[in-house]
Design an enzyme around this catalytic site. Structure first.
Site, short mmCIF file in Angstrom:
data_model
loop_
_atom_site.label_atom_id
_atom_site.label_comp_id
_atom_site.label_asym_id
_atom_site.label_seq_id
_atom_site.Cartn_x
_atom_site.Cartn_y
_atom_site.Cartn_z
CG HIS A 167 -0.31 0.16 2.51
ND1 HIS A 167 0.44 -0.84 3.10
CD2 HIS A 167 -0.25 1.21 3.36
CE1 HIS A 167 0.92 -0.41 4.25
NE2 HIS A 167 0.52 0.84 4.43
CE LYS A 223 14.03 0.78 6.13
NZ LYS A 223 14.88 -0.40 6.24
CE LYS A 262 12.24 -8.64 10.66
NZ LYS A 262 12.06 -7.44 11.48
P1 NAD Z 1 20.64 -9.36 18.35
O1 NAD Z 1 21.08 -10.52 17.56
O2 NAD Z 1 21.47 -8.13 18.38
O3 NAD Z 1 20.42 -9.78 19.89
C1 NAD Z 1 19.66 -10.85 20.34
C2 NAD Z 1 20.29 -11.32 21.64
O4 NAD Z 1 19.43 -12.29 22.26
C3 NAD Z 1 21.65 -12.00 21.42
O5 NAD Z 1 22.61 -11.39 22.26
C4 NAD Z 1 21.39 -13.46 21.78
O6 NAD Z 1 22.52 -14.09 22.33
C5 NAD Z 1 20.26 -13.31 22.79
N1 NAD Z 1 19.45 -14.52 22.96
C6 NAD Z 1 19.10 -15.44 22.04
N2 NAD Z 1 18.33 -16.41 22.58
C7 NAD Z 1 18.20 -16.09 23.89
C8 NAD Z 1 17.52 -16.69 24.97
N3 NAD Z 1 16.81 -17.82 24.84
N4 NAD Z 1 17.58 -16.08 26.19
C9 NAD Z 1 18.27 -14.94 26.36
N5 NAD Z 1 18.94 -14.32 25.35
C10 NAD Z 1 18.90 -14.88 24.13
O7 NAD Z 1 19.15 -9.06 17.87
P2 NAD Z 1 18.33 -7.71 18.03
O8 NAD Z 1 18.51 -6.92 16.79
O9 NAD Z 1 18.60 -7.12 19.37
O10 NAD Z 1 16.84 -8.28 17.98
C11 NAD Z 1 16.19 -8.80 19.13
C12 NAD Z 1 14.69 -8.78 18.89
O11 NAD Z 1 14.28 -7.45 18.61
C13 NAD Z 1 14.20 -9.61 17.71
O12 NAD Z 1 12.91 -10.12 18.03
C14 NAD Z 1 14.08 -8.61 16.60
O13 NAD Z 1 13.16 -9.00 15.60
C15 NAD Z 1 13.58 -7.41 17.38
N6 NAD Z 1 13.80 -6.11 16.71
C16 NAD Z 1 15.05 -5.69 16.37
C17 NAD Z 1 15.21 -4.44 15.77
C18 NAD Z 1 16.57 -3.88 15.44
O14 NAD Z 1 16.64 -2.70 15.06
N7 NAD Z 1 17.65 -4.61 15.60
C19 NAD Z 1 14.09 -3.65 15.48
C20 NAD Z 1 12.83 -4.10 15.87
C21 NAD Z 1 12.71 -5.33 16.49
#
Ligand code: NAD
Length: 472
Positions: free
Chosen positions: A63, A68, A104
């Protein structure tokens, strides 16, 4: 019946909100479905052996253009997960008024098992596949970091895209979350965590909400537990501690969890993990090993921040959550069943489609910067500083009093890129919260913030379909 997948949970949230929008079924169906999914298998030679890599890119809604959304590297990536995440992106962008459709990507690998050189090979090959099918481009689809990826991967994507499109002057806008030296924007790395902090702070500033939870007004002094110290979790925790006066009392990572009700210095915990490779054995805290790391969900605290992966609070453990507020920094950390139990128990969930939208908001700023080919603040910074100097001089002359050098520097400071990005993010998160909270407070039958957020997103997307003439 328990929910089976992340996608099913997202579908249930949509269905719960849809009746509150008053929109016709056909339009609702179009807003719910995922428009396109590209599944790819490609070979990469690693240590002399050919590995076949499974990858995806899903575009949920066109839309608005471009679409993104981040790219995730994880062993758990599958089509349903990527579609669920792309779906959340559409709603997220709508809530924070970012003019993109949702998308995604995912590559089914454990990034921590590969060398940097292997990851570069995989990333460049994945990008080439996206270019071939026109699933990437500054006006088509713009990836960003997600779980398991960061600025390094985004720089490889940009470089690969640029070499295929050497005459595209806007090539830098093909991906966001790039390093600042590679056409990124200051403040992107911290953006999701900073946005999570602003969102929690807004919720804590609502007297009615705090009364309901039996909490005092304001974020200061609240206790917080964070699951996952990656990009989102670490910035949420450090900014909440430093700028919000929050007391971090528990954290978990892959190796386990630690808890100290007296408070942990989050900077020191992160330093400790960097030095020892683990948060366990952090001095003064109670430790829980790898098998018990889910206990983090049950730690006593005001605010629980799941910031790792989806499906962390479900029908099995939602009864045991002791937090008053669950702040969904990760995407989909609470299942639909878990969400229903938390709601019944009076626990407030700040939904992912609003709370972690800071990342896409600042990605939007980065994309704008790339299209304008200019750093934010470059035009007005010196002009503003000169004006502020004149005003301060005038006041000093008129009053006969002078202000300290420190105060003068603070007042006359013109906005740098980081100031503007943070200010734009703060404004976005406040406005987003107000939109959701108004529906939650005023609309009959809307009993939780997630339903309010979905209703807001669906209504905004429907306005696009109708006003663009896509829908009759
Ligand atoms: P990342 O890879 O930087 O960090 C994730 C962390 O979680 C890692 O340090 C990993 O070791 C840890 N982890 C994994 N399994 C685990 C568990 N069972 N218990 C505890 N820790 C655990 O990823 P991120 O970018 O921080 O993303 C984290 C979440 O945030 C995801 O759901 C992602 O979709 C969401 N998110 C990220 C962004 C972004 O800008 N990076 C934006 C919106 C949403």
């Amino acid at each position: 019946m328990p929910d089976k997948t992340f996608l099913e949970s997202v579908g249930r949230y949509f269905d719960a909100a849809a009746p509150h929008t008053g929109l016709p079924d056909g339009l609702l169906k179009q807003i719910k479905v995922c428009n396109s999914v590209y599944q790819i298998y490609f070979p990469v030679k690693i240590d002399g052996e050919v590995k076949v890599i499974e990858a995806y890119r899903a575009q949920h809604s066109h839309h608005r253009s471009p679409t993104k959304g981040g790219i995730r590297y994880s062993n758990h990536v599958n089509q349903e997960e990527v579609v669920a995440l792309a779906t959340l992106m559409s709603y997220k962008c709508a809530i924070v008024d970012v003019p993109f459709g949702g998308a995604k990507g995912g590559v089914r690998i454990n990034p921590w098992e590969y060398t940097e050189a292997d990851l570069e090979k995989i990333t460049r090959r994945y990008t080439t596949e996206l270019i071939r099918r026109k699933f990437i481009g500054p006006a088509i689809d713009v990836p960003a970091p997600d779980y398991g990826t960061g600025p390094r991967e985004m720089a490889w994507i940009y470089d690969t895209y640029r070499s295929f499109h050497p005459d595209d002057i806007n090539a830098a806008g093909c991906v966001t979350g790039k390093p600042v030296s590679q056409n990124g924007v200051r403040g992107r790395s911290e953006a999701t965590g900073r946005g999570v902090f602003y969102g929690i702070r807004e919720a804590c500033n609502q007297q009615e909400l705090m009364n309901k939870l039996g909490l005092t007004l304001g974020i200061e002094g609240k206790t917080m537990v964070v699951q996952g110290l990656g990009n989102v979790g670490s910035h949420t925790a450090t900014i909440s501690q430093d700028e919000g006066g929050v007391k971090i009392i528990g954290v978990s990572e892959v190796e386990g969890a630690i808890y100290n009700p007296e408070g942990l210095d989050i900077h020191d915990v992160i330093r400790h993990r960097g030095e020892h490779g683990s948060i366990l054995s952090y001095p003064g805290a109670q430790s829980f090993g790898k098998d018990e790391r889910r206990a983090v969900m049950e730690f006593e605290c005001d605010i629980l921040v799941p910031a790792a992966l989806e499906n962390q609070i479900d029908a099995d453990n939602a009864h045991a959550v002791k937090a008053k507020i669950v702040a969904e920094a990760a995407n989909g950390p609470v299942t639909a069943d878990g969400s229903a139990i938390l709601a019944e128990r009076g626990i407030i969930v700040l939904p992912d489609i609003y709370l972690n939208a800071g990342g896409v908001t600042v990605s939007y700023f980065e994309w704008l910067k790339n299209l304008s080919h200019m750093r934010f603040g470059r035009l007005q910074k010196r002009f503003d500083e000169r004006n502020y100097q004149r005003i301060v001089n005038q006041i000093e002359e008129t009053t006969g009093k002078s202000i300290s050098e420190r105060d003068r520097q603070m007042i006359v400071h013109g906005a740098d890129e980081i100031d503007l990005v943070r200010s734009g993010l703060e404004e976005t998160m406040i406005t987003g919260f107000e939109g959701i909270y108004a529906i939650y407070r005023d609309q009959e039958g809307v009993n939780d913030l997630r339903t309010a957020a979905f209703a807001l997103a669906i209504s905004k997307i429907s306005n696009d379909y109708i006003s663009l003439g896509i829908w009759p």
